[in-house]
Design an enzyme around this catalytic site. Structure first.
Site, PDB file in Angstrom:
ATOM      1  N   LYS A  63       2.938  -8.613   5.561  1.00 54.99           N
ATOM      2  CA  LYS A  63       3.438  -7.750   6.635  1.00 54.99           C
ATOM      3  C   LYS A  63       2.729  -6.394   6.690  1.00 54.99           C
ATOM      4  O   LYS A  63       3.355  -5.327   6.610  1.00 54.99           O
ATOM      5  CB  LYS A  63       4.947  -7.532   6.493  1.00 54.99           C
ATOM      6  CG  LYS A  63       5.783  -8.809   6.531  1.00 54.99           C
ATOM      7  CD  LYS A  63       7.262  -8.476   6.439  1.00 54.99           C
ATOM      8  CE  LYS A  63       8.138  -9.707   6.449  1.00 54.99           C
ATOM      9  NZ  LYS A  63       8.049 -10.500   5.204  1.00 54.99           N
ATOM     10  N   PHE A  64       1.428  -6.406   6.864  1.00 56.83           N
ATOM     11  CA  PHE A  64       0.670  -5.154   6.897  1.00 56.83           C
ATOM     12  C   PHE A  64       1.135  -4.260   8.051  1.00 56.83           C
ATOM     13  O   PHE A  64       1.334  -4.713   9.175  1.00 56.83           O
ATOM     14  CB  PHE A  64      -0.820  -5.445   7.041  1.00 56.83           C
ATOM     15  CG  PHE A  64      -1.405  -6.224   5.895  1.00 56.83           C
ATOM     16  CD1 PHE A  64      -1.205  -5.817   4.575  1.00 56.83           C
ATOM     17  CD2 PHE A  64      -2.138  -7.373   6.111  1.00 56.83           C
ATOM     18  CE1 PHE A  64      -1.738  -6.526   3.516  1.00 56.83           C
ATOM     19  CE2 PHE A  64      -2.686  -8.092   5.059  1.00 56.83           C
ATOM     20  CZ  PHE A  64      -2.475  -7.671   3.752  1.00 56.83           C
ATOM     21  N   GLN A 112      20.363 -12.884   5.314  1.00 54.61           N
ATOM     22  CA  GLN A 112      19.910 -13.043   6.687  1.00 54.61           C
ATOM     23  C   GLN A 112      21.077 -12.851   7.641  1.00 54.61           C
ATOM     24  O   GLN A 112      22.228 -13.148   7.303  1.00 54.61           O
ATOM     25  CB  GLN A 112      19.315 -14.453   6.902  1.00 54.61           C
ATOM     26  CG  GLN A 112      18.186 -14.808   5.952  1.00 54.61           C
ATOM     27  CD  GLN A 112      16.867 -14.162   6.337  1.00 54.61           C
ATOM     28  OE1 GLN A 112      16.810 -13.353   7.250  1.00 54.61           O
ATOM     29  NE2 GLN A 112      15.819 -14.526   5.646  1.00 54.61           N
ATOM     30  N   THR A 172      14.685 -10.599  10.372  1.00 53.05           N
ATOM     31  CA  THR A 172      15.908 -11.335  10.710  1.00 53.05           C
ATOM     32  C   THR A 172      17.141 -10.769  10.013  1.00 53.05           C
ATOM     33  O   THR A 172      18.254 -11.224  10.280  1.00 53.05           O
ATOM     34  CB  THR A 172      15.759 -12.828  10.367  1.00 53.05           C
ATOM     35  OG1 THR A 172      15.340 -12.967   9.008  1.00 53.05           O
ATOM     36  CG2 THR A 172      14.745 -13.487  11.278  1.00 53.05           C
ATOM     37  N   ARG A 218      15.517 -20.679   0.130  1.00 52.07           N
ATOM     38  CA  ARG A 218      16.569 -21.102  -0.788  1.00 52.07           C
ATOM     39  C   ARG A 218      17.127 -22.502  -0.557  1.00 52.07           C
ATOM     40  O   ARG A 218      17.410 -23.205  -1.530  1.00 52.07           O
ATOM     41  CB  ARG A 218      17.699 -20.059  -0.792  1.00 52.07           C
ATOM     42  CG  ARG A 218      17.329 -18.831  -1.610  1.00 52.07           C
ATOM     43  CD  ARG A 218      18.302 -17.686  -1.404  1.00 52.07           C
ATOM     44  NE  ARG A 218      17.995 -16.961  -0.179  1.00 52.07           N
ATOM     45  CZ  ARG A 218      18.186 -15.659  -0.016  1.00 52.07           C
ATOM     46  NH1 ARG A 218      18.682 -14.942  -1.008  1.00 52.07           N
ATOM     47  NH2 ARG A 218      17.882 -15.064   1.112  1.00 52.07           N
ATOM     48  N   ARG A 224      18.707 -21.963   7.791  1.00 57.75           N
ATOM     49  CA  ARG A 224      19.724 -22.362   6.840  1.00 57.75           C
ATOM     50  C   ARG A 224      20.252 -23.748   7.194  1.00 57.75           C
ATOM     51  O   ARG A 224      20.390 -24.066   8.392  1.00 57.75           O
ATOM     52  CB  ARG A 224      20.891 -21.365   6.844  1.00 57.75           C
ATOM     53  CG  ARG A 224      20.508 -19.994   6.288  1.00 57.75           C
ATOM     54  CD  ARG A 224      20.275 -20.068   4.788  1.00 57.75           C
ATOM     55  NE  ARG A 224      19.940 -18.781   4.207  1.00 57.75           N
ATOM     56  CZ  ARG A 224      18.711 -18.332   4.010  1.00 57.75           C
ATOM     57  NH1 ARG A 224      17.668 -19.075   4.392  1.00 57.75           N
ATOM     58  NH2 ARG A 224      18.491 -17.162   3.455  1.00 57.75           N
ATOM     59  N   ASP A 272       9.844 -17.601  -2.992  1.00 57.12           N
ATOM     60  CA  ASP A 272      10.365 -16.263  -3.292  1.00 57.12           C
ATOM     61  C   ASP A 272      10.871 -16.215  -4.731  1.00 57.12           C
ATOM     62  O   ASP A 272      12.076 -16.127  -5.000  1.00 57.12           O
ATOM     63  CB  ASP A 272      11.470 -15.899  -2.301  1.00 57.12           C
ATOM     64  CG  ASP A 272      10.922 -15.746  -0.887  1.00 57.12           C
ATOM     65  OD1 ASP A 272       9.756 -15.343  -0.749  1.00 57.12           O
ATOM     66  OD2 ASP A 272      11.651 -16.031   0.073  1.00 57.12           O
ATOM     67  N   ASP A 291       2.377 -13.671   3.245  1.00 53.56           N
ATOM     68  CA  ASP A 291       3.355 -12.882   3.999  1.00 53.56           C
ATOM     69  C   ASP A 291       3.450 -11.470   3.421  1.00 53.56           C
ATOM     70  O   ASP A 291       4.366 -11.146   2.673  1.00 53.56           O
ATOM     71  CB  ASP A 291       4.712 -13.608   3.916  1.00 53.56           C
ATOM     72  CG  ASP A 291       5.830 -12.839   4.588  1.00 53.56           C
ATOM     73  OD1 ASP A 291       5.550 -12.038   5.495  1.00 53.56           O
ATOM     74  OD2 ASP A 291       6.999 -13.052   4.188  1.00 53.56           O
ATOM     75  N   LYS A 322       4.614 -20.341   1.545  1.00 54.95           N
ATOM     76  CA  LYS A 322       4.575 -18.903   1.833  1.00 54.95           C
ATOM     77  C   LYS A 322       4.669 -18.120   0.531  1.00 54.95           C
ATOM     78  O   LYS A 322       5.558 -18.360  -0.294  1.00 54.95           O
ATOM     79  CB  LYS A 322       5.731 -18.489   2.753  1.00 54.95           C
ATOM     80  CG  LYS A 322       5.718 -16.989   3.085  1.00 54.95           C
ATOM     81  CD  LYS A 322       6.847 -16.606   4.018  1.00 54.95           C
ATOM     82  CE  LYS A 322       8.158 -16.382   3.282  1.00 54.95           C
ATOM     83  NZ  LYS A 322       8.134 -15.116   2.484  1.00 54.95           N
ATOM     84  N   ASP A 324       0.087  -0.220   9.014  1.00 59.71           N
ATOM     85  CA  ASP A 324      -0.580   1.014   8.594  1.00 59.71           C
ATOM     86  C   ASP A 324      -1.420   1.506   9.764  1.00 59.71           C
ATOM     87  O   ASP A 324      -1.366   0.945  10.867  1.00 59.71           O
ATOM     88  CB  ASP A 324      -1.456   0.735   7.362  1.00 59.71           C
ATOM     89  CG  ASP A 324      -1.498   1.914   6.397  1.00 59.71           C
ATOM     90  OD1 ASP A 324      -1.794   3.036   6.861  1.00 59.71           O
ATOM     91  OD2 ASP A 324      -1.253   1.716   5.206  1.00 59.71           O
ATOM     92  N   ILE A 325      -2.207   2.557   9.538  1.00 58.81           N
ATOM     93  CA  ILE A 325      -3.117   2.994  10.584  1.00 58.81           C
ATOM     94  C   ILE A 325      -4.097   1.853  10.865  1.00 58.81           C
ATOM     95  O   ILE A 325      -4.337   1.002   9.992  1.00 58.81           O
ATOM     96  CB  ILE A 325      -3.853   4.282  10.185  1.00 58.81           C
ATOM     97  CG1 ILE A 325      -4.720   4.072   8.941  1.00 58.81           C
ATOM     98  CG2 ILE A 325      -2.850   5.425   9.961  1.00 58.81           C
ATOM     99  CD1 ILE A 325      -5.582   5.263   8.603  1.00 58.81           C
ATOM    100  N   PRO A 326      -4.670   1.787  12.073  1.00 50.83           N
ATOM    101  CA  PRO A 326      -5.472   0.612  12.460  1.00 50.83           C
ATOM    102  C   PRO A 326      -6.567   0.231  11.471  1.00 50.83           C
ATOM    103  O   PRO A 326      -6.699  -0.950  11.118  1.00 50.83           O
ATOM    104  CB  PRO A 326      -6.051   1.034  13.818  1.00 50.83           C
ATOM    105  CG  PRO A 326      -5.008   1.943  14.393  1.00 50.83           C
ATOM    106  CD  PRO A 326      -4.479   2.714  13.215  1.00 50.83           C
ATOM    107  N   ASN A 327      -7.356   1.191  11.012  1.00 51.77           N
ATOM    108  CA  ASN A 327      -8.476   0.849  10.138  1.00 51.77           C
ATOM    109  C   ASN A 327      -8.003   0.273   8.804  1.00 51.77           C
ATOM    110  O   ASN A 327      -8.556  -0.716   8.296  1.00 51.77           O
ATOM    111  CB  ASN A 327      -9.340   2.088   9.885  1.00 51.77           C
ATOM    112  CG  ASN A 327     -10.568   1.753   9.065  1.00 51.77           C
ATOM    113  OD1 ASN A 327     -11.447   1.005   9.495  1.00 51.77           O
ATOM    114  ND2 ASN A 327     -10.632   2.301   7.856  1.00 51.77           N
ATOM    115  N   THR A 328      -6.957   0.866   8.237  1.00 43.69           N
ATOM    116  CA  THR A 328      -6.446   0.398   6.956  1.00 43.69           C
ATOM    117  C   THR A 328      -5.831  -0.994   7.086  1.00 43.69           C
ATOM    118  O   THR A 328      -6.059  -1.871   6.239  1.00 43.69           O
ATOM    119  CB  THR A 328      -5.404   1.381   6.400  1.00 43.69           C
ATOM    120  OG1 THR A 328      -6.026   2.653   6.212  1.00 43.69           O
ATOM    121  CG2 THR A 328      -4.836   0.901   5.078  1.00 43.69           C
TER     122      THR A 328
END
Length: 231
Positions: free
Chosen positions: A62-63, A188, A117, A209, A179, A11, A60, A33, A65-69
């Site tokens: 995290k899509f 978190q 989380t 972290r 952690r 990150d 990572d 990640k 959206d509408i199913p096709n997209t």
């Protein structure tokens, strides 16, 4: 260790820092990640560079959206050759099924985020989800399994309940919010130590972290590896 259970979250705001940290890690002990900020800044070229270092990548993004997209986005992500991608389970059954079908005959694992989380009961009430995080996570996990995905992202605190709720053994539980006992929670809310997460039934631990901000990241990675492999 042919299947590292630790996923180090890179990150960082740019690829220079991310690559510098990755080079200090042992690829036999962890996967990597890459999240939204870093991917937006560095793009697919970063994924290629990390893969040239022989790391397997959890992309990572995290899509949701509408199913096709959402399905098309999954296809594009898998084409990068990454190990794992994710979507939001709150996208619903049609979206989950479309995303699963888009990866037919591909090796990329597909998991779904249940609840972030950072969310607590009062946060859920504010958006109209009037239930406890644990109950919502359980319903979303079972829906995800029914749709044929490989697993879910959940808090380590919910992993034990999910393991006893009828999920198949092969269904993966990927747990962020990890952690060390002597580190802070930061942003978190539902957190656990590495040992607690594994004891609760987590398959993979996403750790940022505590490793990436350590003076000696590799030593911390090695310490956590010893801890979780001898639970």
């Amino acid at each position: 260790m042919c299947d590292p259970r630790i996923i180090v979250a890179l990150d960082f705001p740019d690829q220079v820092e991310a690559l510098e940290l990755a080079r200090r890690l042992d690829r036999s002990l962890c996967r990597i990640k890459v999240g939204k900020e870093l991917f937006t800044r560095a793009g697919p070229q970063l994924i290629e560079k990390l893969m040239r270092l022989d790391f397997e990548i959890f992309l990572d993004l995290k899509f949701h959206d509408i199913p096709n997209t959402a399905a098309s986005a999954c296809t594009a992500a898998a084409a990068l050759g990454v190990w794992m991608i994710n979507v939001h389970a709150l996208g619903g059954k049609k979206m989950l099924l479309a995303c699963r079908e888009s990866l037919h005959q591909k090796n990329t694992k597909l998991i779904a985020v249940t609840l972030l989380t950072s969310l607590q009961r009062e946060d859920l009430d504010e958006v109209g989800l009037f239930d406890t995080p644990a109950h919502i996570v359980q319903r979303l996990a079972l829906l995800t399994q029914q749709c044929g995905l490989d697993g879910v992202v959940c808090s380590a605190l919910e992993a034990a309940q999910l393991r006893s709720s009828g999920l198949i053994e092969e269904f993966l539980l990927v747990t962020p919010g990890i952690r060390l006992a002597d580190s802070g929670y930061n942003d978190q809310a539902r957190v656990a130590t590495p040992r607690q997460a594994v004891q609760n039934g987590a398959d993979y631990l996403v750790i940022g972290r505590p490793i990436t901000r350590a003076a000696e990241p590799l030593k911390v990675l090695e310490k956590i590896s010893r801890e979780i492999y001898f639970v």
